[in-house]
Design an enzyme around this catalytic site. Structure first.
Site, short mmCIF file in Angstrom:
data_model
loop_
_atom_site.label_atom_id
_atom_site.label_comp_id
_atom_site.label_asym_id
_atom_site.label_seq_id
_atom_site.Cartn_x
_atom_site.Cartn_y
_atom_site.Cartn_z
N ARG A 16 0.82 -1.22 0.00
CA ARG A 16 0.00 0.00 0.00
C ARG A 16 0.85 1.27 0.00
NH1 ARG A 16 -3.62 2.90 4.11
NH2 ARG A 16 -5.47 3.54 2.93
N ILE B 107 -7.17 7.86 -0.88
CA ILE B 107 -7.09 6.40 -0.98
C ILE B 107 -7.98 5.85 0.11
CG2 ILE B 107 -5.04 6.32 0.50
CD1 ILE B 107 -4.07 3.91 -1.07
N SER B 108 -8.86 4.90 -0.23
CA SER B 108 -9.83 4.39 0.73
C SER B 108 -9.14 3.69 1.90
CB SER B 108 -10.78 3.39 0.05
OG SER B 108 -11.60 4.04 -0.90
N ALA B 109 -9.80 3.72 3.05
CA ALA B 109 -9.31 2.99 4.22
C ALA B 109 -9.28 1.49 3.89
CB ALA B 109 -10.22 3.24 5.41
N PRO B 110 -8.29 0.76 4.40
CA PRO B 110 -8.21 -0.67 4.11
C PRO B 110 -9.49 -1.44 4.42
CG PRO B 110 -6.15 0.07 5.08
CD PRO B 110 -7.10 1.24 5.13
#
Length: 203
Positions: free
Chosen positions: A23, A49-52
């Site tokens: 990431r 960037i989206s949260a995991p």
């Protein structure tokens, strides 16, 4: 990060895919120390960037298997496309559409550097989909639309699944399924927060 996702019940195939994707390579240098925190992070141009955990949730709902053709709307830095590419395998294909030229270049560079040759990044209005490669087994939309864009419904294959955040004042993650006869169903999965989908069928 992976331990937390596993504790939340994330499918093992999704966990394995996320383990393989570095990431930090998909983040600006000044954000890389936060790469494995479970939070969305800025990547520039008012995008994130989206949260995991959200990547994991969407991939769980999509049920991607090897060899599938996938459309992503909103490339961002390319991270989500990389995770889906891992799930689709070397015989699968991911097309990801981004409207911001600088992010198109960023995603292409990041994906190339990370070794993902089965992902194609396209500069276009993602709310219109990508008809030239349709139909798609799976469609993932990483920005919120006021309603499900008709072109995306049309480009979803029979027995296909789309995951998309929908709403104006409040946003809901919606799973759209098309059965073998072409009938469409929608299922709300809960409240979310995403950046807006800009385009003909967005905001």
């Amino acid at each position: 990060m992976i331990r937390a996702l596993k504790a939340n019940g994330t499918d093992q195939r999704v966990l394995n895919a996320m383990k393989k994707v570095p990431r930090h390579l998909f983040l600006p240098e000044d954000m890389q120390s936060f790469a494995y925190a479970d939070t969305p992070l800025p990547i520039g141009y008012d995008q994130t960037i989206s949260a995991p955990h959200m990547v994991a949730i969407m991939c769980d709902l999509l049920k991607i298997t090897e060899g599938m053709t996938i459309l992503e709307i909103g490339s961002g830095s390319g991270y989500n496309a990389a995770v889906m590419a891992e799930l689709a395998g070397e015989n699968g294909k991911v097309y990801t559409v981004e409207r911001i030229p600088e992010l198109v270049d960023l995603a292409r560079n990041n994906l190339e550097r990370a070794g993902y040759s089965n992902v194609t990044v396209v500069h276009d209005d993602g709310s219109c989909g990508l008809p030239e490669h349709a139909p798609y087994d799976r469609i993932a939309v990483t920005s919120v639309a006021p309603e499900v864009p008709p072109p995306l419904r049309e480009q979803l294959s029979k027995n296909g699944i789309m995951v998309i955040p929908v709403g104006t004042q409040y946003q809901t993650l919606v799973v759209v399924k098309k059965d073998s006869k072409g009938n469409i169903t929608h299922k709300a999965m809960g409240e979310v927060i995403f950046v807006p989908l800009i385009g003909k069928y967005g905001f």
